[in-house]
Design an enzyme around this catalytic site. Structure first.
Site, PDB file in Angstrom:
ATOM      1  N   ALA A  67      25.827 -24.628  26.784  1.00  0.00           N
ATOM      2  CA  ALA A  67      26.049 -23.922  28.046  1.00  0.00           C
ATOM      3  C   ALA A  67      24.772 -23.770  28.861  1.00  0.00           C
ATOM      4  O   ALA A  67      24.814 -23.779  30.100  1.00  0.00           O
ATOM      5  CB  ALA A  67      26.655 -22.553  27.771  1.00  0.00           C
ATOM      6  N   GLU A  68      23.646 -23.624  28.183  1.00  0.00           N
ATOM      7  CA  GLU A  68      22.394 -23.372  28.886  1.00  0.00           C
ATOM      8  C   GLU A  68      21.787 -24.627  29.502  1.00  0.00           C
ATOM      9  O   GLU A  68      21.335 -24.605  30.651  1.00  0.00           O
ATOM     10  CB  GLU A  68      21.375 -22.730  27.929  1.00  0.00           C
ATOM     11  CG  GLU A  68      21.696 -21.304  27.519  1.00  0.00           C
ATOM     12  CD  GLU A  68      21.447 -20.304  28.630  1.00  0.00           C
ATOM     13  OE1 GLU A  68      20.918 -20.690  29.687  1.00  0.00           O
ATOM     14  OE2 GLU A  68      21.806 -19.124  28.449  1.00  0.00           O
TER      15      GLU A  68
END
Length: 205
Positions: A67-68
């Site tokens: 996600a990052e």
């Protein structure tokens, strides 16, 4: 002139819509689990070392990286975050990271932060994930369902990636997260890892 102006506005609206849709549809967590494993391959040693050191499921570490940064070590955000787990300078300093763009250091610091958050929120993965994105203060106030769209999307993406990685692509059942804040415990340092427990980590699924 009015027709040209309308056409220009319509074109701009379509462009914005396409960017919005593509950013959601093309988010890294939407990729197949085999692709996520392939992206993580170069960092598996650092991920597994941090998983053992801080007793955090490696699937959760990979899900946060998904996600990052989608496993792009050079990734930078407009808010000053950098590296695989997108650490801002203050968080990096707080958890002993000197070089945010060194994969092993970044993963160690990000995982240490995850362990700290899991301890703070009694092992609740949704609370820890939301706090990783929005900060502890907001989660202390609102619970796991922080009323910020970015955090809601982020949490869904991490949990989606985690469900794939933890089950190797098989469907898993997740409990519904309640919005009620939970009592916040005092920060607890990670307990020393015993030799017999070096392959064990807490399972917060």
């Amino acid at each position: 002139m009015e027709i040209k102006k309308f056409a220009k506005q319509l074109g701009a609206s379509i462009a914005l819509l396409s960017v919005s849709v593509s950013s959601f549809a093309g988010s890294c967590d939407q990729q197949q689990v085999s692709v996520l494993h392939q992206k993580a391959y170069a960092y598996n040693e650092a991920i597994n070392n941090s998983a053992i050191k801080y007793r955090v499921n490696p699937a959760l570490i990979k899900a946060v990286i998904t996600a990052e940064s989608c496993f792009r070590n050079e990734a930078r955000s407009g808010k000053g975050a950098g590296g695989l787990m997108q650490l801002i300078p203050a968080t990096a300093k707080r958890f002993g990271v000197n070089d945010r763009f060194d994969p092993a250091e970044n993963i160690d610091g990000g995982t240490r932060y995850l362990r700290w958050l899991l301890n703070r929120y009694g092992g609740s993965m949704p609370h820890a994930i939301a706090a990783y994105n929005a900060g502890e203060g907001r989660v202390d106030r609102y619970g796991a369902n922080v009323p910020i769209e970015e955090t809601a999307v982020y949490t869904r993406r991490v949990l989606n990636a985690y469900s794939k990685l933890a089950s190797n692509g098989r469907p898993v059942q997740r409990n519904t997260v309640k919005a009620t804040p939970i009592p916040v415990a005092a920060p607890v340092k990670p307990a020393p890892v015993k030799k017999d427990d070096r392959w064990k980590w807490d399972d917060f699924s």
